[in-house]
Design a protein around this motif. Structure first.
Motif, PDB file in Angstrom:
ATOM      1  N   LEU A  11       0.831  -1.147   0.105  1.00 38.47           N
ATOM      2  CA  LEU A  11      -0.256   0.028   0.091  1.00 38.47           C
ATOM      3  C   LEU A  11       0.892   1.220  -0.158  1.00 38.47           C
ATOM      4  N   VAL A  12       0.449   2.109  -0.795  1.00 35.58           N
ATOM      5  CA  VAL A  12       1.394   3.247  -0.955  1.00 35.58           C
ATOM      6  C   VAL A  12       0.214   4.635  -1.088  1.00 35.58           C
ATOM      7  N   SER A  13       0.665   5.671  -0.734  1.00 33.87           N
ATOM      8  CA  SER A  13      -0.068   6.961  -1.055  1.00 33.87           C
ATOM      9  C   SER A  13       0.060   7.504  -2.401  1.00 33.87           C
ATOM     10  N   PRO A  14      -0.800   8.294  -3.240  1.00 34.93           N
ATOM     11  CA  PRO A  14      -0.674   8.938  -4.334  1.00 34.93           C
ATOM     12  C   PRO A  14       0.440   9.578  -4.434  1.00 34.93           C
ATOM     13  N   GLY A  15       1.301   9.339  -5.503  1.00 30.57           N
ATOM     14  CA  GLY A  15       2.612  10.207  -5.678  1.00 30.57           C
ATOM     15  C   GLY A  15       3.911   9.439  -4.995  1.00 30.57           C
ATOM     16  N   GLY A  16       3.446   8.314  -4.165  1.00 37.66           N
ATOM     17  CA  GLY A  16       4.726   7.605  -3.575  1.00 37.66           C
ATOM     18  C   GLY A  16       5.298   6.868  -4.638  1.00 37.66           C
ATOM     19  N   SER A  17       6.185   6.214  -4.114  1.00 36.63           N
ATOM     20  CA  SER A  17       7.196   5.102  -4.746  1.00 36.63           C
ATOM     21  C   SER A  17       6.804   3.566  -4.347  1.00 36.63           C
ATOM     22  N   LEU A  18       7.090   2.692  -5.083  1.00 41.24           N
ATOM     23  CA  LEU A  18       7.170   1.334  -4.609  1.00 41.24           C
ATOM     24  C   LEU A  18       7.919   0.454  -5.656  1.00 41.24           C
ATOM     25  N   ALA A  19       8.503  -0.604  -5.381  1.00 39.83           N
ATOM     26  CA  ALA A  19       9.247  -1.643  -6.108  1.00 39.83           C
ATOM     27  C   ALA A  19       8.673  -2.867  -5.924  1.00 39.83           C
ATOM     28  N   VAL A  20       8.761  -3.846  -7.102  1.00 36.74           N
ATOM     29  CA  VAL A  20       8.538  -5.019  -7.047  1.00 36.74           C
ATOM     30  C   VAL A  20       9.645  -5.886  -7.646  1.00 36.74           C
ATOM     31  N   SER A  21       9.918  -7.018  -7.322  1.00 37.36           N
ATOM     32  CA  SER A  21      10.888  -7.659  -7.877  1.00 37.36           C
ATOM     33  C   SER A  21      10.203  -9.159  -8.304  1.00 37.36           C
ATOM     34  N   CYS A  22      11.294  -9.895  -8.998  1.00 35.07           N
ATOM     35  CA  CYS A  22      10.670 -11.017  -9.429  1.00 35.07           C
ATOM     36  C   CYS A  22      12.042 -11.818  -9.750  1.00 35.07           C
ATOM     37  N   MET A  34      11.824 -10.584 -20.295  1.00 37.21           N
ATOM     38  CA  MET A  34      10.923 -10.685 -19.057  1.00 37.21           C
ATOM     39  C   MET A  34      10.220  -9.130 -19.057  1.00 37.21           C
ATOM     40  N   GLY A  35       9.168  -9.321 -18.237  1.00 38.48           N
ATOM     41  CA  GLY A  35       8.159  -8.233 -18.224  1.00 38.48           C
ATOM     42  C   GLY A  35       7.265  -8.297 -16.928  1.00 38.48           C
ATOM     43  N   TRP A  36       6.717  -7.216 -16.795  1.00 38.08           N
ATOM     44  CA  TRP A  36       5.665  -7.150 -15.877  1.00 38.08           C
ATOM     45  C   TRP A  36       4.098  -6.850 -16.363  1.00 38.08           C
ATOM     46  N   TYR A  37       3.044  -7.386 -15.921  1.00 38.05           N
ATOM     47  CA  TYR A  37       1.946  -7.058 -16.332  1.00 38.05           C
ATOM     48  C   TYR A  37       0.884  -6.832 -15.072  1.00 38.05           C
ATOM     49  N   ARG A  38      -0.137  -6.366 -15.470  1.00 36.28           N
ATOM     50  CA  ARG A  38      -0.989  -5.959 -14.299  1.00 36.28           C
ATOM     51  C   ARG A  38      -2.565  -6.299 -14.632  1.00 36.28           C
ATOM     52  N   ALA A  91      -3.551  -2.409  -8.759  1.00 43.60           N
ATOM     53  CA  ALA A  91      -3.799  -3.813  -9.441  1.00 43.60           C
ATOM     54  C   ALA A  91      -3.076  -4.835  -8.949  1.00 43.60           C
ATOM     55  N   VAL A  92      -3.155  -6.099  -9.299  1.00 42.17           N
ATOM     56  CA  VAL A  92      -2.226  -7.230  -9.160  1.00 42.17           C
ATOM     57  C   VAL A  92      -1.246  -7.181 -10.277  1.00 42.17           C
ATOM     58  N   TYR A  93       0.112  -7.205  -9.760  1.00 47.24           N
ATOM     59  CA  TYR A  93       1.148  -7.125 -10.726  1.00 47.24           C
ATOM     60  C   TYR A  93       1.811  -8.493 -10.825  1.00 47.24           C
ATOM     61  N   TYR A  94       2.094  -8.838 -12.147  1.00 48.16           N
ATOM     62  CA  TYR A  94       2.423 -10.335 -12.530  1.00 48.16           C
ATOM     63  C   TYR A  94       3.675 -10.256 -13.211  1.00 48.16           C
ATOM     64  N   CYS A  95       4.813 -10.772 -12.757  1.00 47.22           N
ATOM     65  CA  CYS A  95       6.028 -11.043 -13.445  1.00 47.22           C
ATOM     66  C   CYS A  95       5.781 -12.032 -14.527  1.00 47.22           C
ATOM     67  N   HIS A  96       6.454 -11.819 -15.881  1.00 46.04           N
ATOM     68  CA  HIS A  96       6.289 -12.893 -16.667  1.00 46.04           C
ATOM     69  C   HIS A  96       7.773 -13.055 -17.710  1.00 46.04           C
ATOM     70  N   ALA A  97       8.076 -14.271 -18.003  1.00 47.59           N
ATOM     71  CA  ALA A  97       9.106 -14.565 -18.496  1.00 47.59           C
ATOM     72  C   ALA A  97       8.898 -15.510 -19.499  1.00 47.59           C
ATOM     73  N   LEU A  98       9.711 -15.340 -20.857  1.00 44.18           N
ATOM     74  CA  LEU A  98       9.503 -16.538 -21.896  1.00 44.18           C
ATOM     75  C   LEU A  98      10.963 -17.409 -21.437  1.00 44.18           C
ATOM     76  N   ILE A  99      10.634 -18.807 -21.267  1.00 42.79           N
ATOM     77  CA  ILE A  99      11.674 -19.527 -20.706  1.00 42.79           C
ATOM     78  C   ILE A  99      11.625 -20.844 -21.393  1.00 42.79           C
ATOM     79  N   ARG A 100      12.786 -21.357 -21.942  1.00 47.37           N
ATOM     80  CA  ARG A 100      13.076 -22.567 -22.236  1.00 47.37           C
ATOM     81  C   ARG A 100      13.885 -23.525 -21.539  1.00 47.37           C
ATOM     82  N   GLU A 101      13.183 -24.683 -20.913  1.00 44.88           N
ATOM     83  CA  GLU A 101      14.003 -25.744 -20.062  1.00 44.88           C
ATOM     84  C   GLU A 101      14.659 -26.688 -21.016  1.00 44.88           C
TER      85      GLU A 101
END
Length: 120
Positions: A11-22, A34-38, A91-101
């Motif tokens: 949770l953050v106030s408008p104008g604030g900052s936040l970071a997400v990592s994957c 790789m990317g981020w979707y919401r 929103a809910v933020y989702y990490c995405h990657a195109l991966i080959r095993e």
């Protein structure tokens, strides 16, 4: 088995900052971008930002100039720095990657999602 594990958000106030990592965990694999979707309830999932293996980035118009996507040198993690956050970024933020095993084809992999709420 390859997994994408997200952290950050909250949770953050408008104008604030936040970071997400994957972080990508698992045995040997190759990553092609790789990317981020919401996703907002009732709406389709949308691309927020993406980064290629060459470091080229792409942003949705709604976040351009406010969000920054980056990856670590080993391409085991991707980060999204979000500044000047607005209530409509909630929103809910989702990490995405195109991966080959090994021995497999390229597939889309997704994180479990992390909630970002911008509210006063």
């Amino acid at each position: 088995q390859v997994q994408l594990v997200e952290s950050g958000g909250g949770l953050v106030s408008p104008g604030g900052s936040l970071a997400v990592s994957c972080t990508v965990s698992g045995s040997t694999f190759s990553i092609n971008g790789m990317g981020w979707y919401r996703r907002v309830p009732g709406k389709q999932r949308e691309l927020v930002a993406a980064i290629t293996n060459n470091g080229d980035t792409n942003y949705s118009d709604s976040v351009k100039g406010r969000f920054t996507i980056s990856g670590d040198n080993s391409w085991n993690a991707v980060f999204l720095q979000m500044n000047s956050l607005k209530p409509e970024d909630t929103a809910v933020y989702y990490c995405h990657a195109l991966i080959r095993e090994p021995g497999s084809d390229w597939y889309d992999y997704w994180g479990q999602g992390t909630q970002v709420t911008v509210s006063s």
